[in-house]
Design an enzyme around this catalytic site. Structure first.
Site, PDB file in Angstrom:
ATOM      1  N   ASP A  71      26.349  35.840  50.278  1.00  0.00           N
ATOM      2  CA  ASP A  71      27.359  36.253  49.370  1.00  0.00           C
ATOM      3  C   ASP A  71      28.575  35.434  50.034  1.00  0.00           C
ATOM      4  O   ASP A  71      28.537  35.048  50.914  1.00  0.00           O
ATOM      5  CB  ASP A  71      27.778  37.299  49.425  1.00  0.00           C
ATOM      6  CG  ASP A  71      28.782  38.069  48.032  1.00  0.00           C
ATOM      7  OD1 ASP A  71      28.547  37.157  47.098  1.00  0.00           O
ATOM      8  OD2 ASP A  71      28.548  39.139  47.865  1.00  0.00           O
ATOM      9  N   GLU A 120      35.809  44.229  43.051  1.00  0.00           N
ATOM     10  CA  GLU A 120      35.296  44.311  44.415  1.00  0.00           C
ATOM     11  C   GLU A 120      36.188  45.149  45.339  1.00  0.00           C
ATOM     12  O   GLU A 120      37.045  46.126  44.535  1.00  0.00           O
ATOM     13  CB  GLU A 120      35.309  42.358  44.850  1.00  0.00           C
ATOM     14  CG  GLU A 120      34.077  41.764  44.123  1.00  0.00           C
ATOM     15  CD  GLU A 120      33.965  40.548  44.830  1.00  0.00           C
ATOM     16  OE1 GLU A 120      33.525  40.619  46.058  1.00  0.00           O
ATOM     17  OE2 GLU A 120      33.356  39.636  43.915  1.00  0.00           O
TER      18      GLU A 120
HETATM   19  C1  BGC Z   1      35.269  35.345  42.974  1.00  0.00           C
HETATM   20  C2  BGC Z   1      35.540  34.241  43.165  1.00  0.00           C
HETATM   21  C3  BGC Z   1      36.856  34.759  43.461  1.00  0.00           C
HETATM   22  C4  BGC Z   1      36.827  34.563  45.019  1.00  0.00           C
HETATM   23  C5  BGC Z   1      38.211  35.135  45.713  1.00  0.00           C
HETATM   24  C6  BGC Z   1      33.979  35.669  44.516  1.00  0.00           C
HETATM   25  O1  BGC Z   1      33.662  37.245  44.920  1.00  0.00           O
HETATM   26  O2  BGC Z   1      33.624  35.327  42.509  1.00  0.00           O
HETATM   27  O3  BGC Z   1      35.552  33.980  41.299  1.00  0.00           O
HETATM   28  O4  BGC Z   1      37.886  33.303  43.582  1.00  0.00           O
HETATM   29  O5  BGC Z   1      35.649  36.156  44.756  1.00  0.00           O
HETATM   30  O6  BGC Z   1      38.054  34.874  46.846  1.00  0.00           O
HETATM   31  C1  BGC Z   2      30.286  39.045  44.817  1.00  0.00           C
HETATM   32  C2  BGC Z   2      29.099  38.810  44.293  1.00  0.00           C
HETATM   33  C3  BGC Z   2      29.202  37.574  43.880  1.00  0.00           C
HETATM   34  C4  BGC Z   2      29.040  36.305  44.384  1.00  0.00           C
HETATM   35  C5  BGC Z   2      29.686  35.211  43.326  1.00  0.00           C
HETATM   36  C6  BGC Z   2      30.573  37.845  45.375  1.00  0.00           C
HETATM   37  O1  BGC Z   2      32.193  37.764  45.914  1.00  0.00           O
HETATM   38  O2  BGC Z   2      29.903  39.964  46.168  1.00  0.00           O
HETATM   39  O3  BGC Z   2      28.598  40.089  44.153  1.00  0.00           O
HETATM   40  O4  BGC Z   2      27.958  36.890  42.871  1.00  0.00           O
HETATM   41  O5  BGC Z   2      31.189  36.819  44.837  1.00  0.00           O
HETATM   42  O6  BGC Z   2      30.710  35.275  42.322  1.00  0.00           O
END
Ligand code: BGC
Ligand code: BGC
Length: 868
Positions: free
Chosen positions: A345, A546
């Site tokens: 991830d 998140e």
């Molecule tokens: C998201 C991104 C975002 C990033 C920031 C990821 O999980 O997918 O699009 O910019 O986190 O830390």
């Molecule tokens: C998330 C994932 C996601 C990845 C890509 C991460 O921050 O935890 O679930 O697939 O970003 O965007």
């Protein structure tokens, strides 16, 4: 340790001593196993096949996979591997992000895959058309098979977060988030949804989706609660298989055919069971619980053929999963028999002890096959990994295993044999994106996801002949009803016009009343021209994704109950109220329930909000066309601090149990006098540590000089006007020394990437305290700032010049600043993003240590601001 304090407060008091002991013993066992594998000096000689599994491995069954090993595929893999250089192999294991690589980088390095993160679009254009998506997919593909520079012609593949439909693409069908699908509990419907998602993704030339999330969510404070189907493994287990079949097709039938995409079960393992519901936190379950509760989605999802697994950010007993060889290799691959690949991830490898985003042999040795490495860390990571294989830190056999897994999936998915993205069967068929038949399935899902919690006097269903007011900030707001992971990562910043073809709740009610003689008024604030019979009030949580959604308790709109006010104002005028609650989790809404005649948990329905009206309102002739079907897949809390109430708990006293949900005509017996008293979190005691020898999670230290900012990653660092080094106060490296040379405005700060809700802590801890030793007095003003996330007044600063100038030189002293100095200036402790920032434009040299919120009485603080 601060998270631990939080844990004791709110949860698992009921855990008996025996269980606690078992957990501890297990944790010691696990920790020692892991330590051994982490420190394994012989890693050079270890291959995945000869790793010893521990005795506990018997917990993990051997899965009888629907997708079998195929001799022809294995032969092809061997041939490919034998023709590849080390550089080509490592490139297969690097997954950069579209914001950080160019097509030329793809040509030069030949990455095995790439991704777009949430809110990342071709050309950084939110309104990119399907043609723009296809063009990027095609260009990347062609560059990857161009062997003129890297010598490799292995096609790349593109992964995306299609987590509730193809949610990064304007106009796509957006389904309810998983929490709503869990309430629908309809595995056949779920398979259709997944198949539709696959098709819409295929239109844009993308091969692979990072779904389903099979987290079993145990603590609803977690910001990703809505990405989970349930708090209980039952639905998660049955759904994981359906989703995987819908996305990938069925083994032996249409498996990974030209209308299907590769799926990912995520996040392995235990993401829904972290202490305190902390995103990316620590799961302290026993191994048996890890399997019984958290692994069930893998058991069924992998059996159904999911070809990839995403490692989780979380830890298990303090060890980050991205570096956990026992879980990634022994359990998942060796014991359960998973032969696809493990993708990391978002720079998750960088969180392992001893790793950075740029270097992490530990992760590969633990069993990670693909680094998800957004940001420009991909290049050093690629170079370092090659060097680590050359110097023996990573065994070549491990690399061959990882690459074999990647190639196996590519072969199974036909990536080598399919036409290029632009020429695939569904590519460019834009009529598929947001097609009516897709939206109809989404509408069905919305209807089936709604859970009726209260319906006193059978006020619902409404009739299209009534005078209806629809109000609330969710009534006509498709962005709000869709939640996070909606076009943008956080789901914020969207307008209704960003959802062509979609509909709001208001749109649905309007349509229902269009041909009847009822009257409809819409207002945000509940005002009206003509007094209505009934008001539908649509309100709820603002979108988040998140860790941004982590809470410290489940009270809805703590401190600012504006929707409750709206409901009460309507009730006071004798108007019946129907609440439609949009949320990513069950919340403590007793007061709102009391102020409502009917209450519907609508979760995050996605782009088809109008379907809510299908259920709320009868046909013209009074017949109910769609009754409520949804049943709670999460227990509903009876207090704000009942955050971990789950089906099968020994002591189980939710407000509404798992499985609850009324139908029309059923007698609603909910009292209008539910307890509304807000329980104060008295139990919080002790300091809240922000910096204690090191920055405490989730805070990170940054230096800033003029407009340049850098994360502190080493013991000595400088940036523009500021230099920084670690020093010893009591124990090694427990303090930091900073010198400002006065050439420009500079600062040192502690910041988190997600805002934190510290209200409970700031109630008992009234000062911001730290130790400081002056080495050179300031030549200009020095400010101490606290910052929160949000518009306008989220910045509060206090002038520290006088105080600092009054201290003794070269002597550690303790300083405390009354928190009122910040709150008076409008600081919102609910959304703290920077609890400490020291800045000056002049010269200054000092050292600091031990930064915390502590409970000193504010009138004894070195700096007081309270009026009393
Ligand atoms: C998201 C991104 C975002 C990033 C920031 C990821 O999980 O997918 O699009 O910019 O986190 O830390
Ligand atoms: C998330 C994932 C996601 C990845 C890509 C991460 O921050 O935890 O679930 O697939 O970003 O965007």
């Amino acid at each position: 340790m601060l998270n631990k304090t939080k844990i004791h407060l709110f949860k698992s008091k009921s855990r008996n001593n025996l269980e606690a002991l078992a957990v501890r013993v297990c944790s010691i066992l696990v920790a020692s196993t892991l330590l051994m594998s982490c420190n394994n000096e012989d890693s050079k000689n270890v291959t995945t096949t000869d790793i010893q599994t521990t005795s506990n491995a018997s917990i993990w069954p051997r899965l009888n996979m629907d997708v079998k090993t195929d001799v022809a595929v294995e032969t092809r893999i061997k041939e490919l591997i034998s023709s590849m250089t080390l550089e080509q192999k490592i490139a297969q294991m690097i997954q950069p992000e579209i914001r950080d690589i160019t097509v030329e980088d793809m040509r030069k390095y030949g990455f095995g895959s790439y991704l777009n993160g949430g809110g990342a679009f071709p050309d950084n254009n939110k309104h990119a058309t399907p043609a723009d998506w296809i063009k990027l997919a095609e260009d990347m593909y062609q560059a990857s098979v161009d062997d003129s520079i890297d010598g490799s012609s292995i096609p790349t593949m593109w992964g995306t977060d299609a987590v509730h439909g193809h949610n990064n693409v304007i106009g796509a069908t957006l389904f309810p988030h998983n929490i709503g699908l869990g309430a629908a509990n309809n595995p056949e419907l779920i398979e259709k949804i997944a198949a539709i998602t696959a098709k819409e993704v295929m239109v844009t030339g993308i091969d692979w989706v990072f779904a389903p999330t099979v987290a079993v969510v145990r603590d609803d404070r977690w910001g990703r609660t809505y990405e989970g189907y349930s708090e209980d493994p039952e639905i998660v287990k049955s759904y994981a298989a359906s989703i995987v079949k819908g996305l990938q097709g069925r083994a032996g039938q249409d498996f990974l055919s030209d209308e299907r995409v590769i799926s990912t079960v995520k996040h392995f393992l235990g993401d829904g069971g972290t202490e305190g519901g902390d995103d990316q936190g620590d799961n302290l379950s026993t191994e048996q619980v890890l399997f019984d509760i958290h692994a069930q989605g893998y058991v069924s999802g992998l059996t159904a053929g999911s070809q990839s697994v995403m490692a989780s950010f979380n830890s298990w007993h303090g060890v980050k999963n991205h570096g956990n060889k026992y879980l990634l290799t022994d359990v998942l691959k060796t014991q359960m028999g998973f032969d696809g690949f493990v993708v990391g991830d978002w720079n998750g490898h960088g969180q392992i002890a001893g790793c950075t985003n740029e270097s992490c042999p530990q992760s590969i040795n633990a069993g990670l096959d693909i680094f998800m490495v957004p940001t420009n860390a991909w290049k050093p990571l690629y170079e370092n990994t090659i060097a680590q294989v050359n110097n023996g830190e990573i065994a070549l056999s491990r690399i061959n295993d990882a690459v074999s897994r990647i190639l196996r999936v590519k072969i199974r998915a036909g990536i080598f044999d399919k036409p290029s993205p632009a020429k695939r069967k569904l590519s460019g068929k834009t009529e598929i994106i947001g097609a009516d038949e897709h939206r109809n399935i989404a509408r069905q899902a919305v209807r089936e996801s709604l859970v009726l919690l209260k319906n006193n006097n059978n006020i619902l269903p409404l009739s299209p002949h009534q005078k209806i007011l629809i109000a609330g900030d969710g009534a006509h707001n498709i962005g709000k009803q869709s939640g996070g992971w909606t076009i943008t990562w956080q789901g914020t910043g969207n307008n209704n016009s960003d959802f062509p073809g979609g509909s709001s709740v208001y749109d649905g009610v309007r349509d229902k009343l269009a041909n009847a003689d009822g009257l409809l008024e819409y207002s945000l604030d509940g005002s009206f021209q003509e007094k209505p019979d009934v008001a539908i009030v649509v309100f709820g949580e603002e979108p988040y994704a998140e860790g941004n959604g982590d809470l410290d308790n489940l009270e809805f709109q703590r401190g600012n109950k504006k929707d409750l006010q709206l409901l009460r104002t309507l009730k006071a005028q004798g108007i019946a109220t129907v609440s439609v609650f949009l949320s990513g989790r069950p919340m403590w809404v007793n007061a709102e329930l009391n102020a409502s005649d009917a209450f519907v948990a609508a979760w995050l329905p996605g782009s088809e909000g109008a379907a809510i009206a299908d259920v709320l309102i009868t046909k013209d002739n009074g017949r109910v066309e769609h009754d409520f079907k949804g049943k709670l897949s999460f227990s509903w809390p009876s207090s704000a601090t009942q955050t971990t109430v789950n089906r099968h708990d020994k002591v189980y006293q939710p407000l509404f149990p798992y499985g609850y949900g009324l139908n029309y005509g059923e007698k609603s017996i909910l009292s209008d006098n539910l307890n509304e008293v807000v329980v104060e979190q008295q139990s919080i005691t002790g300091d809240y540590k922000i910096f204690d020898r090191a920055a405490q999670k989730p805070w990170n230290m940054y230096l800033q000089s003029a407009d340049k900012s850098s994360l502190v990653t080493s013991n000595v660092q400088s940036l523009g006007a500021i230099t920084f080094k670690t020093l010893d106060k009591v124990v090694q490296e427990d303090a930091r020394a900073i010198t400002f040379d006065g050439s420009e405005l500079a600062s040192v700060r502690l910041t988190s990437s997600f805002s934190e809700d510290l209200r409970a802590y700031s109630k008992v801890n009234t000062v911001l305290s730290f130790n400081v030793m002056m080495s050179k007095f300031p030549t200009e003003n020095v400010f101490l700032e606290m910052l929160c996330e949000g518009e306008g007044k989220c910045k509060a600063k206090h002038d520290m010049t006088q105080l600092l100038s009054s201290l003794d030189l070269d002597k550690w002293q303790s300083v405390s600043v009354d928190l009122a100095c910040f709150s008076d200036k409008g600081l919102d402790m609910a959304k703290l993003i920077t609890p400490f920032k020291l800045s000056t434009q002049g010269e200054l040299s000092l050292s600091f240590a031990d930064i915390s919120l502590s409970s000193q009485s504010s009138d004894q603080a070195s700096v007081t601001c309270s009026n009393n």
